[in-house]
Design an enzyme around this catalytic site. Structure first.
Site, PDB file in Angstrom:
ATOM      1  N   ASP A   1       0.737  -1.364   0.014  1.00  0.00           N
ATOM      2  CA  ASP A   1       0.195  -0.137   0.256  1.00  0.00           C
ATOM      3  C   ASP A   1       1.198   1.454   0.067  1.00  0.00           C
ATOM      4  OD1 ASP A   1      -2.303  -1.468   0.063  1.00  0.00           O
ATOM      5  OD2 ASP A   1      -1.764  -1.686   2.592  1.00  0.00           O
ATOM      6  N   ARG A   2       2.070   1.331  -0.735  1.00  0.00           N
ATOM      7  CA  ARG A   2       2.834   2.794  -0.554  1.00  0.00           C
ATOM      8  C   ARG A   2       3.346   3.021   0.864  1.00  0.00           C
ATOM      9  NH1 ARG A   2       2.637   0.477  -4.893  1.00  0.00           N
ATOM     10  NH2 ARG A   2       2.730   1.187  -6.976  1.00  0.00           N
ATOM     11  N   MET A   3       3.069   2.479   1.863  1.00  0.00           N
ATOM     12  CA  MET A   3       4.069   2.828   3.145  1.00  0.00           C
ATOM     13  C   MET A   3       4.830   2.173   3.121  1.00  0.00           C
ATOM     14  SD  MET A   3       1.175   4.172   5.030  1.00  0.00           S
ATOM     15  CE  MET A   3       2.035   4.021   6.151  1.00  0.00           C
TER      16      MET A   3
END
Length: 217
Positions: free
Chosen positions: A195-197
């Site tokens: 999640d692009r974290m």
């Protein structure tokens, strides 16, 4: 532009990243030790040419330029590569001795970014590496006035053959060729996550010590 010549849509070109967490508690006390751990893991994972790095420089007027070069050594003093001093990157570094490096280890969803000042290696250090290179690469260093305009491939090949005939065994070290060391001021380690974290840990030099900071992805 008709439909057949339109570029493909890039909006859907994405991948899911998932990797081991990069946490402060597991990070080394200094960036060179951490780089050594990750570099060894890149080797073990079979990353193609893990020592390939994007070197970004800028002229005195601020015009940027980037290209891929090969890391040829590193230790607590910094990261070493070799090139023609008269090439574009060499001219940039004469005018503006600062650079950024990027190691794009895509297969293991990692990147390492380095920013720092740049210094030339001594002639003696450069000579040791030059003499370790294959014969053809040593002749090539003489034959190519890197970044200069040449009229044809034939001209370049003729220059190579001329120099190979002049030095059939042991070409000398060119005075226009040698090594640089990027002395790091910041080193960032990036680990892709869901999640692009993504995890981003940055080592920042403060005086004689390193400060470790987490950056937002």
């Amino acid at each position: 532009m008709d439909a057949t010549s339109r570029p493909p849509s890039l909006a859907g070109l994405r991948r899911t990243y998932e990797g081991e967490p990069l946490l402060e508690s597991g990070a080394a006390a200094d960036p060179i030790t951490q780089f050594s751990v990750w570099f060894e893991e890149a080797l073990q994972a079979g990353v193609p040419e893990p020592n390939a790095m994007v070197l970004a420089t800028a002229s005195a007027g601020g015009r940027p330029s980037a290209r891929t070069v090969l890391l040829k050594g590193y230790d607590e003093r910094g990261f070493v590569f070799y090139t023609n001093y008269e090439s574009r990157k060499g001219r940039d570094l004469t005018e503006n001795p600062r650079a950024s490096l990027l190691f794009p280890w895509h297969p293991i969803r990692r990147q390492v970014r380095v920013e720092g000042s740049v210094m030339r290696l001594s002639h003696e250090e450069s000579a040791v590496y030059f003499r370790s290179r294959p014969y053809g690469s040593r002749i090539g260093a003489w034959a190519s006035r890197q970044s200069a305009v040449v009229r044809s491939r034939e001209e370049l090949d003729a220059r190579y053959e001329e120099l190979a005939a002049r030095w059939p065994d042991d070409p000398p070290v060119p005075d226009f060729w040698g090594g640089y060391r990027v002395v790091p001021l910041e080193v960032e380690f990036w680990q892709g996550q869901l999640d692009r974290m993504h995890d981003r840990l940055r080592y920042r030099r403060t005086g004689s010590r390193w400060v470790l900071e987490r950056l937002a992805p």
